[in-house]
Design an enzyme around this catalytic site. Structure first.
Site, PDB file in Angstrom:
ATOM      1  N   GLN A 128     -16.272  -3.510 -28.910  1.00 29.45           N
ATOM      2  CA  GLN A 128     -16.047  -4.341 -30.102  1.00 29.45           C
ATOM      3  C   GLN A 128     -16.874  -5.630 -29.980  1.00 29.45           C
ATOM      4  OE1 GLN A 128     -11.733  -4.604 -30.248  1.00 29.45           O
ATOM      5  NE2 GLN A 128     -11.510  -2.408 -30.630  1.00 29.45           N
ATOM      6  N   GLY A 132       0.802  -1.212   0.000  1.00 31.87           N
ATOM      7  CA  GLY A 132       0.000   0.000   0.000  1.00 31.87           C
ATOM      8  C   GLY A 132       0.836   1.264   0.000  1.00 31.87           C
ATOM      9  N   HIS A 172     -11.702   4.774 -22.829  1.00 29.28           N
ATOM     10  CA  HIS A 172     -11.629   4.270 -21.448  1.00 29.28           C
ATOM     11  C   HIS A 172     -12.098   5.324 -20.448  1.00 29.28           C
ATOM     12  CE1 HIS A 172      -9.500   0.467 -22.210  1.00 29.28           C
ATOM     13  NE2 HIS A 172      -9.003   1.120 -23.250  1.00 29.28           N
ATOM     14  N   GLU A 199       7.104   8.527  -5.725  1.00 28.03           N
ATOM     15  CA  GLU A 199       7.155   7.183  -5.154  1.00 28.03           C
ATOM     16  C   GLU A 199       8.185   6.364  -5.931  1.00 28.03           C
ATOM     17  OE1 GLU A 199       3.466   5.024  -5.584  1.00 28.03           O
ATOM     18  OE2 GLU A 199       4.407   3.166  -4.915  1.00 28.03           O
ATOM     19  N   GLU A 226      -8.828  -8.882 -35.366  1.00 27.82           N
ATOM     20  CA  GLU A 226      -7.849  -9.213 -34.326  1.00 27.82           C
ATOM     21  C   GLU A 226      -7.942 -10.700 -33.981  1.00 27.82           C
ATOM     22  OE1 GLU A 226      -8.288  -7.045 -30.585  1.00 27.82           O
ATOM     23  OE2 GLU A 226      -6.491  -7.963 -29.739  1.00 27.82           O
ATOM     24  N   CYS A 256     -14.032  -0.354 -24.578  1.00 30.76           N
ATOM     25  CA  CYS A 256     -12.965  -0.695 -25.531  1.00 30.76           C
ATOM     26  C   CYS A 256     -13.249  -2.066 -26.152  1.00 30.76           C
ATOM     27  CB  CYS A 256     -11.608  -0.601 -24.846  1.00 30.76           C
ATOM     28  SG  CYS A 256     -10.317  -0.281 -26.055  1.00 30.76           S
ATOM     29  N   GLU A 294     -12.983   4.927 -17.548  1.00 32.59           N
ATOM     30  CA  GLU A 294     -12.568   4.614 -16.177  1.00 32.59           C
ATOM     31  C   GLU A 294     -11.331   5.393 -15.747  1.00 32.59           C
ATOM     32  OE1 GLU A 294     -12.193   2.662 -18.796  1.00 32.59           O
ATOM     33  OE2 GLU A 294     -10.500   1.265 -18.628  1.00 32.59           O
TER      34      GLU A 294
HETATM   35  N1  GLN Z   1      -7.799  -5.387 -28.443  1.00 33.56           N
HETATM   36  C1  GLN Z   1      -8.635  -4.298 -28.820  1.00 33.56           C
HETATM   37  C2  GLN Z   1      -7.909  -3.290 -29.685  1.00 33.56           C
HETATM   38  O1  GLN Z   1      -6.705  -3.273 -29.745  1.00 33.56           O
HETATM   39  C3  GLN Z   1      -9.211  -3.623 -27.609  1.00 33.56           C
HETATM   40  C4  GLN Z   1      -8.183  -2.892 -26.804  1.00 33.56           C
HETATM   41  C5  GLN Z   1      -8.638  -2.552 -25.418  1.00 33.56           C
HETATM   42  O2  GLN Z   1      -9.639  -3.065 -24.943  1.00 33.56           O
HETATM   43  N2  GLN Z   1      -7.896  -1.719 -24.721  1.00 33.56           N
HETATM   44  O3  GLN Z   1      -8.531  -2.475 -30.317  1.00 33.56           O
END
Ligand code: GLN
Length: 533
Positions: free
Chosen positions: A385, A15, A507, A140, A405, A381, A509
């Site tokens: 897809q 931590g 993303h 850090e 992919e 992401c 998040e």
């Molecule tokens: N593998 C997928 C891509 O390259 C999704 C990437 C991800 O989820 N960060 O587009």
């Protein structure tokens, strides 16, 4: 400029990053401008190419830097937005030194760890100092004191302290005080030894943050104070937190960590303003409702692989006065045993990002389950897809639709390689990375949640929504309502009429904060609550 360097002792994963981030919160709420950063002694140039099994989540910054997940803590615990300058690895240090050597910049000298590598490390601190308007930089150091890789960093810090003056530099050492059950005793010896290691290098910690499973009494403090040559009050207990990690700043403030540091560095400030933070912690710890949300991924056993997603769900839970019970579901298990068993008890499904084809079909079935049963779905992401592939296959009749992919010869490449990726051969830092603008269609569910039609979100992908299939998918009900400003790249799809079906190429998040939940996560958790059985 004032500097705090945070080192770790005894074991990893105790931590240290959290303690550093919590100190950042406290100093920021005392009115100081804080910049946080991490030095990682491993030889990778950045963690972008490391497996989540090795390293947990790769955290992406605005400028596209792929960094250690501790930078996620820093951005969630403070208001700072970090850049690639804020995560230095030995790989970068050696890369720079070797480049300089090849250019002849060392004028014939023998290139050595001391002074050339240590100079390079110090230079980074000076560069960051020159570019920030912060009052204080908290750095850090990854790894544990005593690691061979960490030595050049510690030596650089020792030199740096002498260069900028002892009064401007504080060292905080985070260690573990193990509890021996049979003896019913907390043990200080490992900490004594790790502090001795630091002092051997010429660094004397000013504060020792002691992670322990049991309360630390005055006797232990006295002992550590004596053997480690610090004041008893500078032995700061950091006892395991039961409720939420966001309690860390409050716990450390109770132990006066921030005032000890301010006093040591001669910083005159008021007590920290913690009301907003306390309220947020209270909302997380004492919610009215509970809701179960399934996260379907392939690194489910790892605590840290989807760190920012889990944190964002917690933030969104707090914003909805609910505890989010995160049910981690391995997509491989869904493949083996079917959706029903794993998904019937969850009120919503989130599919996070990912790479590689293991578990893909399980994720596709999970998305199908959500779409057909009106279960709130949030795809991130790879999760976007997946939603697109599922919809193409089962709602548009495009048999064997896939992403190139996973199936380069699919008859229906609804997800395909980004044009800019076609020439890419280098795996490091070569995806579409960082913050890009997205335009949302007015009146879309997403625009309604954001309260805006222009948004900026962080990216990390190589593949994209294939717009050749756009009208076919839209006619059947999957709408592309977010694109890059020029319209070429698909960024966000949703299904109107579904209780919540939103999937994004970016993303979100990485931008959620405990005191400001991300609007999409907030909307998703609200929909999950509506759908509760
Ligand atoms: N593998 C997928 C891509 O390259 C999704 C990437 C991800 O989820 N960060 O587009």
């Amino acid at each position: 400029m004032k500097y705090i360097f945070v080192t770790g002792g005894v074991v990893s994963s105790l931590g240290k990053g959290l303690a550093a981030a919590a100190l950042g919160t406290l100093l920021e709420r005392r009115g100081l401008k804080v910049l946080m950063q991490k030095f990682d002694p491993y030889l990778n140039v950045d963690p972008g190419t490391m497996s989540p099994f090795q390293h947990g989540e790769v955290y992406v910054l605005d400028d596209g830097a792929e960094t250690d997940l501790d930078l996620g803590h820093y951005e969630r615990f403070t208001s700072g937005r970090l850049s690639q300058l804020n995560n230095l690895t030995s790989g970068q240090v050696y890369e720079n030194v070797i480049k300089k050597e090849r250019k002849g910049e060392y004028l014939g000298a023998t290139v050595q760890v001391i002074p050339h590598v240590t100079d390079e490390i110090k230079q980074r601190i000076y560069d960051v100092t020159g570019q920030t308007d912060a009052d204080i930089i908290i750095t850090e150091i990854g790894g544990t004191t005593g690691d061979i890789e960490g030595l050049p960093f510690l030596e650089a810090l020792r030199q740096f302290k002498d260069e900028v003056g002892h009064e401007n530099v504080a060292f905080m050492h985070a260690t573990l005080i193990p509890y021996i059950k049979a003896a019913e005793e907390l043990k200080t010896k490992p900490t004594q030894q790790s502090v001795a290691k630091l002092r051997e290098i010429g660094i004397a910690p000013d504060v020792i943050v002691c992670r322990a499973e049991h309360p630390i009494d005055n006797e232990i403090k006295r002992k550590l104070s004596m053997f480690c040559n610090i004041k008893p009050e500078a032995v700061v207990p950091f006892v395991d937190i039961q409720g939420t990690i966001y309690e860390a700043p409050l716990k450390l403030h109770d132990q006066k960590l921030d005032s000890i540091i301010c006093e040591r560095l001669g910083l005159a400030t008021n007590e920290p303003e913690l009301i907003e933070w306390r309220n947020m912690v209270d909302r997380i710890v004492n919610p009215t409702h509970t809701v179960k949300i399934g996260v379907v991924g392939k690194y489910i056993d790892l605590q840290d692989a989807y760190k920012s997603i889990y944190e964002s769900l917690t933030h969104a839970g707090a914003a909805n006065d609910a505890k989010v019970d995160i049910i981690r579901i391995d997509s491989g298990d869904i493949e083996a045993e079917g959706t029903e068993k794993y998904l019937k008890d969850v009120s919503a499904i989130l599919i996070p990002g990912g790479f590689g084809d293991r578990g893909i079909e399980g994720k596709i079935t999970a998305a199908k389950w959500a779409r057909e049963n009106n279960i709130p779905y949030f795809g991130i992401c790879l999760g976007m897809q997946i939603a697109t592939i599922e919809f193409a296959r089962h709602a548009c009749g495009l048999e064997h639709a896939h992403s190139t992919e996973f199936d380069p010869t699919t008859p229906h490449p609804v997800i395909c390689l980004l044009e800019e990726q076609k020439e890419v051969t280098n795996m490091g830092a070569s995806m579409r990375l960082g913050t890009w603008e997205t335009k949302l269609t007015e009146n879309s569910r997403a625009a309604e949640l954001y309260g805006d039609t222009t948004i900026n979100e962080r990216h990390r992908h190589r593949y994209e929504f294939n717009q050749n299939y756009r009208s076919q998918l839209e006619d059947a009900g999957l709408h592309l309502v977010g694109t890059s400003p020029d319209g070429t790249l698909g960024e966000l799809v949703e299904i109107p009429g579904h209780p919540f079906f939103i999937a994004v190429q970016f993303h979100p998040e990485f931008q959620s904060k405990p005191t400001a939940a991300h609007p999409l996560f907030r909307g998703f958790v609200a929909a999950a609550l509506e759908n509760r059985y």
